[in-house]
Design a protein around this motif. Structure first.
Motif, short mmCIF file in Angstrom:
data_model
loop_
_atom_site.label_atom_id
_atom_site.label_comp_id
_atom_site.label_asym_id
_atom_site.label_seq_id
_atom_site.Cartn_x
_atom_site.Cartn_y
_atom_site.Cartn_z
N SER A 1 0.83 -1.20 0.00
CA SER A 1 0.00 0.00 0.00
C SER A 1 0.87 1.25 0.00
CB SER A 1 -0.90 0.00 1.23
OG SER A 1 -0.14 0.16 2.42
N PRO A 2 0.31 2.41 -0.38
CA PRO A 2 1.10 3.65 -0.32
C PRO A 2 1.67 3.94 1.06
CG PRO A 2 -0.90 3.97 -1.63
CD PRO A 2 -1.01 2.61 -1.01
N ALA A 3 0.89 3.68 2.11
CA ALA A 3 1.39 3.92 3.46
C ALA A 3 2.58 3.03 3.78
CB ALA A 3 0.27 3.70 4.48
N ALA A 4 2.51 1.77 3.32
CA ALA A 4 3.63 0.86 3.55
C ALA A 4 4.87 1.32 2.81
CB ALA A 4 3.25 -0.55 3.09
N GLY A 5 4.71 1.80 1.61
CA GLY A 5 5.85 2.25 0.83
C GLY A 5 6.61 3.37 1.51
N LEU A 6 5.89 4.30 2.13
CA LEU A 6 6.55 5.42 2.80
C LEU A 6 7.36 4.95 4.00
CD1 LEU A 6 3.66 8.06 2.62
CD2 LEU A 6 5.74 7.97 1.23
N VAL A 7 6.80 4.01 4.77
CA VAL A 7 7.54 3.49 5.92
C VAL A 7 8.77 2.70 5.45
CG1 VAL A 7 7.44 1.96 7.93
CG2 VAL A 7 5.48 3.43 7.37
N ALA A 8 8.58 1.88 4.42
CA ALA A 8 9.71 1.09 3.90
C ALA A 8 10.82 1.99 3.41
CB ALA A 8 9.22 0.19 2.76
N ALA A 9 10.48 3.06 2.70
CA ALA A 9 11.50 3.95 2.16
C ALA A 9 12.31 4.62 3.26
CB ALA A 9 10.84 5.00 1.27
N ARG A 10 11.66 4.94 4.36
CA ARG A 10 12.34 5.66 5.44
C ARG A 10 13.13 4.73 6.35
NH1 ARG A 10 12.90 10.13 8.42
NH2 ARG A 10 12.65 10.05 10.69
#
Length: 386
Positions: free
Chosen positions: A187-196
């Motif tokens: 999900s988009p929310a998961a992508g942001l956490v993964a990237a950081r």
């Protein structure tokens, strides 16, 4: 650099058939003829270690044993094997999790890897006392990892976020090395956490074109954070001396799925809030037909199991070639499993890994050259690590 392979510890039981359970399914869905006691799990761990797997993923959820406790015990039954411990930030305070990781690394030096699982199912999270919605859980995971990463760098940490707050938190001993963070989510929310925060972004076993899209997505998000991320994939495997023998085994497993079991599991998984689970379901649509969704990629496992639902099926050469194909996309770590887990570890370890070694893609981790490399267990990402 050598590809990294991990195996899997079925802490819910094992069998010569596919054991149910997994993402979003109830606690009673798991089982099997081989209980998940320490004796049997030790057999799997020692086999994986001898064959050249770097680590072993241990799942989390109501349907399996606790991953932290189980792997701590198993660390005394193995010598080199690392443990990819899955856990949920909503079930443990960040300071305690940071301390647990430091303790694990002290008593089993360098053998802890962490798989952070946000939790995709509200009904299961509520059973653990967690009443945040999916978006809130991802936001909390980000705060959790901010706190943990600061604690691991040493010093006192005071943090006040929307979901988490600590005051003057500190560790008596920081982990050495800091365990790398494995994280997945579509999900988009998961992508942001993964990237950081992630050191290794994990995807379930989708066809290569879809995996390439995910890699590009996360790589781009990480670049915006000034970070780089490694990539891994979670797959089952059925490999034999010939393709016919491998597909015959896949058919045997499929024949063991009753229509009632498939319908019940699919009905449960259809309620999942997980985007990754939705993508797994879309590969087979609940049908027994057309399960080879890409060359040698079989979606049959997902008919009766939540979470990772695809397997590489074929001769040793074909499976090695498919791994090389994923490697060419940017996948460096492979988290594999098979049914049953002792026997399939040997089929893969003695059949596929030597071919990858001959192709120059793999070196046994106990080889002198491998020990001199920067191995798994040291974070590869820049900036905030966890």
């Amino acid at each position: 650099m050598s590809l990294t392979f991990h195996w899997f510890l079925p802490t819910y039981g094992d069998s010569r058939h596919v054991v149910g359970g997994g993402h979003g399914l109830p606690a009673g869905a798991a089982g099997g003829q081989r209980p998940a006691d320490l004796g049997y799990l030790s057999q799997i761990g020692r086999a994986a270690e001898q064959l050249g797997f770097v680590g072993a993923l241990t799942p989390t959820g109501a349907w399996c044993e606790d991953a932290w406790l189980t792997t701590a015990m198993l660390s005394r039954e193995t010598e080199r094997l690392k443990f990819l411990v899955a856990f949920r930030p909503g079930s443990v305070a960040p300071t305690l999790a940071a301390q647990m990781a430091a303790t694990f690394q002290r008593h089993a030096p360098g053998r802890l890897l962490l798989n952070v699982v946000t939790g995709g199912e509200s009904h299961e999270q509520r059973a653990y006392g967690d009443f945040l919605d999916k978006e809130g859980r991802y936001a909390r995971t980000g705060e959790f990892l901010d706190i943990v990463s600061q604690l691991w760098r040493g010093g006192s940490v005071t943090f006040e976020g929307e979901h988490l707050r600590v005051e003057n938190a500190e560790l008596a001993r920081v982990p050495d090395p800091v365990p790398p963070i494995y994280f997945g989510g579509s999900s988009p929310a998961a992508g942001l956490v993964a990237a950081r925060h992630s050191d290794v972004y994990l995807t379930w076993g989708e066809p290569p074109a879809q995996v390439a899209e995910k890699i590009a997505w996360i790589r781009g998000l990480a670049a915006e954070q000034g970070r780089t991320v490694r990539f891994g994939i979670r797959l089952h495997v059925i490999t034999r001396d010939t393709a016919d023998a491998a597909w015959a085994e896949a058919q045997r497993l499929l024949d063991g799925f009753s229509d009632d079991a498939v319908q019940a599991v699919q009905a449960g998984l259809a309620r999942s809030e997980s985007e990754g689970q939705r993508r797994m379901l879309a590969l087979h649509g609940g049908s027994r037909d057309g399960l080879e969704v890409a060359p040698n990629l079989w979606a049959g496992i997902g008919l009766v199991r939540g979470g990772a639902g695809t397997a590489l099926v074929g001769s040793h050469r074909e499976v090695a070639d498919r791994i090389a194909e994923y490697s060419a996309l940017g996948i460096e770590e492979f988290v594999m499993s098979g049914h049953p887990h002792v026997e399939e570890a040997y089929w893969f370890g003695e059949g596929v890994l030597p071919l990858l070694a001959a192709d120059g893609l793999w070196v046994h981790p106990s080889a002198p050259a491998a020990r001199q490399q920067s191995g798994v267990g040291v974070p590869f990402a820049t900036g905030v690590t966890r």
